[in-house]
Design an enzyme around this catalytic site. Structure first.
Site, PDB file in Angstrom:
ATOM      1  CB  ALA A  48      47.717  31.612  39.720  1.00 43.68           C
ATOM      2  CD  GLU A  72      48.241  31.065  47.364  1.00 43.46           C
ATOM      3  OE1 GLU A  72      48.880  30.762  48.409  1.00 43.46           O
ATOM      4  OE2 GLU A  72      47.840  30.216  46.555  1.00 43.46           O
TER       5      GLU A  72
END
Ligand code: HXC
Length: 259
Positions: free
Chosen positions: A67, A133
């Site tokens: 993302a 992440e």
């Protein structure tokens, strides 16, 4: 079909459509608009009776590096709740036609989660899969903790999610995350070959069969996805998320404090 961040060819080959993620300078980082475009394209291809199989690809360097961190950096938990980007992901998952991910280079974070949202995966030998992440002070939010665990088992998924380490294409193949690994110059061709084995079958049977396999895979998934989503939002209430993402943008190592 005209989009800004993806290229769509509904007639790439007989009954095969191709979607190419197209933000090469940003390693195909998945910003919100790209994901909306992808959802729209998949809906259009799902409605197009001539299309029987869809291939999603990036470029040689990257399928997608996650993302868009720059878009998320300043967001807090409530911003994310309001943006509700996962509605888009839920819609993508509802595509009725089979989707093959043709992956070369980085498939990280949301990029790896998008790969896992597809039905089958053909990878080039340079492909790298990962959920990094944790290095940004957050955790996967688009199905990573759920689908990776189901695909490769708890031990490996735990290691990947907790350390952020990448998996090579060969490792991903032996772990059961992907279907094939081929030399880089052949990965798209190989995805088309696989698609052709599907497009000669009955589209009705293919649709029902896909739905049924997903039923087996997804049982209990919805609950897991909501759980993951809440915890993902919670990460954005921390100072560590701000520090992790700021450090990425400033090209330095983050200093996490646990706040
Ligand atoms: C925004 C990104 C990006 C990302 C790369 N870029 N990944 N921008 N979001 N996810 C940008 C870089 O800032 C840089 O822009 C350009 O793309 C090239 O990247 P480099 O870092 O210079 O390339 P390289 O040194 O080859 O390193 C490649 C890399 C690294 C290892 C893939 O870019 C990287 O670590 N990217 C982040 C991976 C990641 O953490 N993904 C998870 C994101 S969170 P400039 O302008 O500097 O040239 C996530 C959560 C999903 O996905 C939750 C639900 C949606």
């Amino acid at each position: 079909m005209e989009f800004e961040f993806i290229l769509v060819n509904p007639n790439y080959d007989k009954h095969i459509a191709l979607i190419q993620l197209n933000r090469p300078k940003e390693l195909n980082a998945l910003n919100l608009q790209l994901m909306l475009e992808l959802k729209k394209a998949l809906q259009q291809l799902d409605d197009n009776d001539d299309v029987r199989c869809i291939i999603i690809t990036g470029n040689e360097q990257a399928f997608a590096a996650g993302a868009d961190i720059k878009q998320m950096e300043s967001k807090n938990a409530i911003d994310l709740l309001k943006i509700d980007q996962f509605e888009t992901w839920d819609q993508i998952r509802k595509t009725k036609k089979p989707i093959i991910a043709a992956v070369s280079g980085f498939a990280l974070g949301g990029g790896c989660e998008l790969v896992m949202t597809c039905d089958m995966v053909v990878a080039s030998e340079t492909a790298k899969f990962g959920q990094p992440e944790i290095k940004l002070g957050i955790m996967p939010g688009a199905g990573g903790t759920q689908r990776l665990t189901k695909a490769v088992g708890k031990a490996l998924a735990m290691e990947m999610v907790l350390t952020g380490k990448f998996m090579s294409a060969e490792e991903a193949l032996s772990a059961g995350l992907i279907n094939r690994v081929v030399p880089t110059e052949l990965y798209l061709e190989e995805a088309v070959k696989l698609a052709k084995e599907i497009t000669i079958q009955s589209p009705v049977a293919i649709r029902l069969a896909k739905e049924s396999v997903l039923k087996a895979f997804d049982s209990g998934l919805q609950e897991g996805l909501y759980f993951e989503r809440k915890n993902f939002y919670m990460c954005f209430a921390s100072e560590d998320q701000k520090e992790g993402m700021k450090a990425f943008v400033e090209k330095r190592k983050p200093v996490f404090t646990g706040k």
